[in-house]
Scaffold this active site. Structure first.
Site, short mmCIF file in Angstrom:
data_model
loop_
_atom_site.label_atom_id
_atom_site.label_comp_id
_atom_site.label_asym_id
_atom_site.label_seq_id
_atom_site.Cartn_x
_atom_site.Cartn_y
_atom_site.Cartn_z
N VAL A 21 0.45 -0.96 -0.36
CA VAL A 21 -0.40 -0.21 0.01
C VAL A 21 0.56 1.52 0.58
O VAL A 21 2.27 1.18 0.06
CB VAL A 21 -0.55 0.26 0.69
CG1 VAL A 21 -1.82 -1.02 0.58
CG2 VAL A 21 -0.18 0.27 2.54
N GLU A 22 0.24 2.40 -0.40
CA GLU A 22 1.21 3.96 -0.43
C GLU A 22 2.24 3.78 -0.95
O GLU A 22 3.03 4.18 -0.74
CB GLU A 22 1.43 4.22 1.23
CG GLU A 22 0.35 4.28 1.91
CD GLU A 22 0.29 5.21 3.35
OE1 GLU A 22 0.57 5.77 3.74
OE2 GLU A 22 -0.96 4.92 4.12
N GLY A 23 1.75 3.04 -2.05
CA GLY A 23 3.10 3.50 -3.27
C GLY A 23 4.16 1.82 -3.20
O GLY A 23 4.69 1.73 -1.99
#
Ligand SMILES: Cc1cc2nc3c(=O)[nH]c(=O)nc-3n(C[C@H](O)[C@H](O)[C@H](O)COP(=O)(O)OP(=O)(O)OC[C@H]3O[C@@H](n4cnc5c(N)ncnc54)[C@H](O)[C@@H]3O)c2cc1C
Length: 759
Positions: free
Chosen positions: A454-456
């Protein structure tokens, strides 16, 4: 010979000293070369590049870090209110969490936990007080999420998301007064549960390519005709979506009829939509590796919303990407590093205890060197993680938005977290694998790929973001040179470029000379900002920082725009920067904690590991440099006498492992995010009690063994019969025998795993 050298010197001085000649012979061709090789930046890349700022990463990148700056950043402290929240609300929440039941039983948090976290405002750490929020610091938020994650990843993720990138943060930064009044009090009190939907089935990492659209048009809302947007979206993987009452949505806005202005493709825009708004579909759940936090889909087809539901109002139409990148940068520095550090504290506390409790071949497994090697890695990486957690939240708490640093934190901390939990699982062996209420590692192990994704997603973050942004953001000249080259007024651009180029050349020559000088002297003459046992590490870091600076320049000069595609080269350069960051975090932590002598083995291990990794990455760049002649030259410059960064030796590993197996304040301090408390009454606390009891009776075990060796007592494991014989032979008193028996029973319980009649 002297005359020839003199003439060469004069020629250099003329070429560089006389502006017209320099421009003609150096700057103009270089200008043309840059124009040719620099790839045009897409709008999303430009916005990502411009969002956020440069902080300590700038110092590390430029070849001569100002260490005083690092040590002048404010210490990580908690206010009285934050400390009280940890001691009361968080402590109470931990007693309410039975992660086995949450994950394997209910696939949800118990109703009482939902009520408690809403009532106690666990969703409101980033909401200002005037709207009823707690307005905690990033350090406090990170510490709270970590403590919760040491007992339940599912609960920690549930708490983390509303406090991270999402409606609350976007509203707090960009919302209109009216929107803040409308939403923030409800979000603070937990009456509203938010989610934020960006990811689409066809647009994951490349989130700028979302196909979800909004068309500016007129429509009916509350019985009136208003200007608005007709939205169609299909999103997946959205955390909290199944239970959300308010949906933050990112979509691409178009204005074909020119109702907002003269631009047709307005760009990525974010809006807030009540979940019960007509046409909004929410509720379906995904199953993220069996974890119990809510995650699912949202869809809508031709859903009309009024224009003032855009976050920030119509003025913010098309500014969504920048808003997301800026907020993501802060969020990435808090939540995922917190989860990784919590997992590491859990792994260190429990594995060091298990090493003292579990015996094989008649000895505690912590005495085997193979186990000590893994345990040392666990403990030293935990020290690094805690140091990096504290330094990174300091950036957020001092209102920085260092996008490169938060990308480093996101990638390296989640990877270190994964490595630590893997090692912990290996040491625990079967005890780590058998799931049940007594398994304290399994769910954190299973959850580790979630943080990686997640988040990149991590591969993208390492290969594209860290060095990709770092090279342009942190470099003292490149961004300005790119702007000069892109200047439509070529003469003005050339003039600016010329002055930048001279400074750039001086900078590169300095870094080349420093790199070579430090390489042949083993960095012995490099600056040492502090006296004492850590001084040598600063010298090595100064050398590696100069190495990074010169290798960056050489790579950009030789490879130009193709460096962006050569991810294996650029990722390694990013690794050097990242290891410098982790190493400097460790040095700062050592200073902030008051130079605790007991921490030194951990500090040395972490620094030796970081410098080894950085040198390995540089070596990898040189070895694989596409132009072999340049590669050879770089080796002669950086490693003329070979690579002597060897990492921690066996003695260091033993030292760290033995230190962390010693109960007491050092071990408690290094694992404080995984509290043990009788009230918790869980597997972790039981293991800790067994470990402490076992340590207390260690001298009695020695006496028993001695008596067995001398033939006074028969050989064999601890048993009631053996202890009775020991009392009779006056090897132990009755009280001592009782203590040994109690410790034995506690250890037996701690090594037990759960069993079920049926599953
Ligand atoms: C549990 C969970 C919760 C989530 N919560 C939310 C949420 O609340 N809101 C939301 O909007 N999204 C959410 N996401 C989405 C998440 O942000 C995406 O999963 C993530 O961006 C990656 O997208 P993807 O999974 O489609 O991978 P892909 O984009 O398909 O990537 C596949 C692989 O390619 C790599 N890759 C891609 N591009 C490059 C490149 N240029 N160079 C090198 N490697 C590259 C990636 O690193 C990855 O390893 C969540 C996802 C999960 C799993």
């Amino acid at each position: 010979m002297m005359t020839l050298l003199f003439l060469i010197l004069i020629a250099i001085l003329v070429v560089f000293g006389v502006t017209d000649i320099r421009r003609q012979l150096i700057s103009r061709p270089a200008f043309a070369f840059f124009k040719r090789v620099l790839p045009p930046l897409s709008q999303t890349e430009r916005e990502a590049m411009e969002a956020g700022n440069v902080w300590w990463d700038g110092e590390l990148f430029r070849g001569a870090p100002d260490w005083n700056q690092l040590h002048s950043y404010p210490a990580n402290t908690l206010t009285e209110e934050e400390q009280a929240f940890l001691d009361n609300q968080v402590a109470t929440l931990l007693t309410m969490l039975d992660d086995y039941q949450i994950v394997q039983g209910d696939q949800d948090l118990p109703e009482a936990v939902w009520e408690y976290i809403k009532k106690e405002k666990f969703f409101s750490f980033i909401i200002p007080k005037e709207y009823g929020g707690l307005a905690f610091s990033a350090h406090a938020a990170s510490t709270i999420v970590s403590r919760v994650a040491s007992r339940s990843m599912s609960a920690a993720v549930t708490i983390m998301v509303p406090n991270s990138l999402g409606p609350g943060e976007l509203l707090a930064h960009y919302g209109t007064d009216e929107q803040k009044q409308q939403w923030l009090p409800g979000l603070a009190s937990g009456a509203e549960v938010p989610c934020f939907a960006l990811t689409a089935p066809t647009a994951g990492s490349d989130a700028g390519a979302i196909p979800d659209t909004g068309i500016v048009c007129k429509g009916e809302h509350n019985g009136e005709e208003v200007l608005g947007i007709r939205l169609t979206w299909d999103k997946r993987y959205i955390t909290l979506a199944p239970v959300a009452t308010v949906l933050g949505l990112a979509f691409k806005l178009r204005d074909p009829d020119g109702l907002l202005g003269d631009k047709e493709d307005i760009g990525i825009t974010c809006a807030l939509i009540p979940a019960d708004h007509e046409g909004v579909q929410l509720g379906n759940r995904h199953n993220p590796l069996g974890m119990a936090f809510m995650n699912g889909t949202t869809r809508g087809n031709d859903v009309f919303i009024p224009i003032d539901w855009i976050i920030g109002g119509p003025d913010y139409a098309g500014r969504g990407w920048r808003m997301l990148v800026e907020c993501l940068s802060a969020g990435r520095g808090i939540s995922l590093p917190a989860l990784a550090t919590a997992t590491a504290h859990l792994a260190t506390r429990t594995t060091s205890a298990y090493c003292g409790v579990r015996q094989q071949f008649g000895v505690q497994i912590g005495e085997f060197e193979g186990i000590q090697e893994a345990l040392a890695r666990i403990a030293a990486n935990t020290y690094t993680l805690e140091s990096a957690r504290k330094l990174t939240v300091t950036a957020v708490d001092t209102n920085q938005k260092p996008s490169v640093i938060t990308a480093i934190a996101k990638y390296h901390m989640t990877e270190l977290g994964r490595s630590v939990i893997n090692d912990a699982m290996d040491v625990h062996a079967g005890k780590g694998i058998q799931l049940g209420p007594n398994n304290y590692l399994g769910n954190n192990y299973i959850a580790s790929p979630v943080s990686i994704t997640v988040e990149g997603a991590n591969i993208l973050t390492r290969n594209l973001m860290i060095f990709g942004q770092g090279a342009t953001r942190c470099h003292p000249y490149v961004l300005a040179e790119m702007e000069a080259v892109a200047n439509p007024d070529t003469d003005a651009g050339l003039k600016r470029f010329d002055s930048l180029l001279i400074s750039h050349i001086v900078y590169a020559v300095r870094n080349a000379v420093v790199s070579f000088g430090h390489a042949i002297t083993g960095s012995r003459f490099a600056a040492k900002p502090v006296a004492g046992p850590t001084g040598r590490h600063y010298q090595h870091l100064n050398r590696l920082s100069a190495n990074l600076a010169i290798m960056t320049d050489i790579s950009m000069m030789v490879l130009g725009g193709s460096l962006k595609r050569r991810e294996m080269i650029s990722a390694r350069l990013g690794d050097v920067l990242s290891q410098l960051y982790l190493a400097s975090a460790v040095l700062r932590n050592y200073e902030m904690d008051g130079r605790q002598q007991a921490d030194l083995p951990f500090v040395h291990y972490a620094l030796e590991q970081a410098t080894q990794e950085a040198a390995k990455a540089l070596d990898g760049v040189i070895r694989n440099f596409p132009n072999r002649a340049v590669g050879w030259l770089c080796r002669a410059l950086l490693f003329p006498l070979g690579n002597h960064f060897n990492g921690p030796d066996d003695k260091r590993k033993r030292e760290v492992a033995q230190a962390i197996m010693e109960p007491g304040c050092l071990r408690n301090r290094l694992t404080h995010l995984c509290p043990v408390d009788e009230q918790l009454n869980d597997g972790i606390t039981e293991l800790e009690q067994a470990f402490l009891a076992q340590r207390q009776v260690a001298p009695l075990h020695k006496a028993l063994k001695k008596a067995q060796r001398s033939g006074l007592l028969s050989r064999g494991p601890v048993s009631e019969a053996l202890l009775a014989a020991a009392v009779e032979a006056k090897v132990l008193t009755e009280e001592q025998a009782e203590q040994v028996l109690t410790a034995h029973a506690l250890c037996r319980k701690a090594i037990d795993v759960d069993e079920f009649e049926s599953l």
